[in-house]
Design an enzyme around this catalytic site. Structure first.
Site, PDB file in Angstrom:
ATOM      1  N   THR A   1       0.806  -1.259  -0.054  1.00 32.85           N
ATOM      2  CA  THR A   1      -0.195   0.052   0.102  1.00 32.85           C
ATOM      3  C   THR A   1       0.895   1.142  -0.083  1.00 32.85           C
ATOM      4  OG1 THR A   1      -0.205  -0.196   2.636  1.00 32.85           O
ATOM      5  CG2 THR A   1      -1.891  -0.913   1.119  1.00 32.85           C
ATOM      6  N   TYR A   2       2.130   1.190  -0.275  1.00 33.01           N
ATOM      7  CA  TYR A   2       3.015   2.440  -0.135  1.00 33.01           C
ATOM      8  C   TYR A   2       2.572   3.291  -1.394  1.00 33.01           C
ATOM      9  CZ  TYR A   2       5.945   0.901   3.492  1.00 33.01           C
ATOM     10  OH  TYR A   2       6.538   0.412   4.793  1.00 33.01           O
ATOM     11  N   THR A   3       2.460   4.602  -1.139  1.00 38.02           N
ATOM     12  CA  THR A   3       2.134   5.444  -2.193  1.00 38.02           C
ATOM     13  C   THR A   3       0.907   4.857  -3.230  1.00 38.02           C
ATOM     14  OG1 THR A   3       4.082   4.898  -3.555  1.00 38.02           O
ATOM     15  CG2 THR A   3       4.135   6.828  -2.272  1.00 38.02           C
TER      16      THR A   3
END
Length: 354
Positions: free
Chosen positions: A61-63
């Site tokens: 879910t990073y960026t």
């Protein structure tokens, strides 16, 4: 002795070799309102890998997925020599409770998405990102082991989980012949040493390589904050800045700034920056396998990598340790007391296995 990115270390009780500094790629992409555009992120990747760095850390879910997509694009030509680490368990779709958590459905859905975004058919190192206190440990461990047997994941690890739960999981994995945990990612820095109470000793005992994140304490140890920031009006909640977040989290305190001042003094003695001192200090812990660094610009990355060249004197290490020391609490302080040593060993000092 100075280090280099290609002075590889074993990760926990595995045979996997990783660089002493790992490149965190949560800065790849600007969807969160900060971070590096594609061209700048490419420079960060190329510089790190060009110096021999091989461990790159991301999460599903990073960026909003851009971190994995960009990392997959950049890594394509050198995939085999790189160690790609990602994570699962944070919510992927708002309103869908099964898109997050440690359970089997979230695990398999997350991994399939990560494989697509990373443009690869296997993940080198998969972390459970955040413990959810609901999923049975056997479900987590069996799901991870199934992915290892399928060849979609090579090694499994864990992050942000209590020590008692990690130790329980490792014991179960060993007893049942499932893939063991080889790494433990946790917050650790000069201003956040509570992991020394149980998490780091547990990891050393059970064969998990410690991977600190936030080694600069949210930037506090970089020396960019002063006492005026602590006394600023309001707690900074919701202002969208790193300073505001640090105020809201309670990271900007008089105690932490005092620790940062000592790091700044040691940096001046060595002709280094405070950030380099803070990073180099984490690498001195024998339980630490590799430390995560993050950067938005090549200049920031270059400064962070300079931590590999820092060599402390015994007096400088003693100053840093004394300024940042914490009470270990019970039962640790009791067990380290002269009285307990007297009644258990007759006062003799017994060397530990570490």
């Amino acid at each position: 002795m100075a280090l280099t990115l290609d002075a590889y270390r074993l990760l926990g009780r595995s045979g996997l070799r990783v660089s002493p500094l790992a490149l965190g790629t949560a800065t790849f992409g600007t969807e969160w309102g900060w971070g590096a555009e594609r061209a700048e992120a490419r420079k960060l990747f190329d510089h790190y890998v060009g110096l021999g760095g091989n461990l790159l850390d991301t999460a599903d879910t990073y960026t909003d997925g851009s971190s994995e997509r960009l990392l997959g694009e950049f890594a394509r030509q050198e995939r085999e020599r790189l160690v790609l680490a990602t994570k699962y368990s944070t919510l992927r779709r708002p309103g869908d409770p099964n898109s997050g958590g440690g359970h089997r459905k979230a695990l398999f859905g997350s991994v399939e998405g990560s494989l697509r975004r990373l443009a690869t058919d296997y993940i080198d190192l998969l972390y459970l990102h955040v413990w959810d206190f609901r999923t049975p440990v056997e479900e987590v461990l069996r799901g991870l082991d199934d992915l290892v047997l399928q060849g979609k994941v090579l090694y499994v690890a864990i992050s942000n989980t209590p020590a008692w739960q990690v130790s329980r999981m490792q014991a179960i994995a060993d007893l049942r012949g499932w893939a063991p945990l080889v790494a433990l990612q946790l917050e650790y820095s000069l201003i956040e040493r509570t992991a020394e109470r149980d998490l780091i000793p547990m990891a050393q005992e059970l064969g998990l390589g410690v991977v600190p994140y936030s080694p600069l304490g949210g930037g506090v140890l970089s020396g960019k904050y002063g006492r005026n920031d602590v006394t600023a009006t309001g707690d900074g909640t919701g202002d969208g800045t790193r300073k505001g977040l640090n105020l809201a989290l309670g990271t900007l305190t008089e105690r932490n700034l005092a620790v940062a001042e000592v790091a700044r003094d040691v940096a001046a003695d060595l002709g280094r920056t405070p950030a380099q001192i803070a990073l180099a200090w984490t690498l001195r812990n024998p339980g630490v396998a590799t430390t995560l660094i993050g950067a938005r610009t090549p200049t920031q990355l270059e400064e962070n990598l300079g931590a590999l060249e820092v060599e402390f004197t015994a007096a400088q290490l003693a100053r840093l340790d004394a300024a940042s020391a914490i009470e270990l609490g019970q039962p640790h302080d009791l067990l380290a007391s002269d009285h307990i040593r007297q009644v258990t060993t007759g006062g003799l000092r017994i060397e530990t296995r570490r």
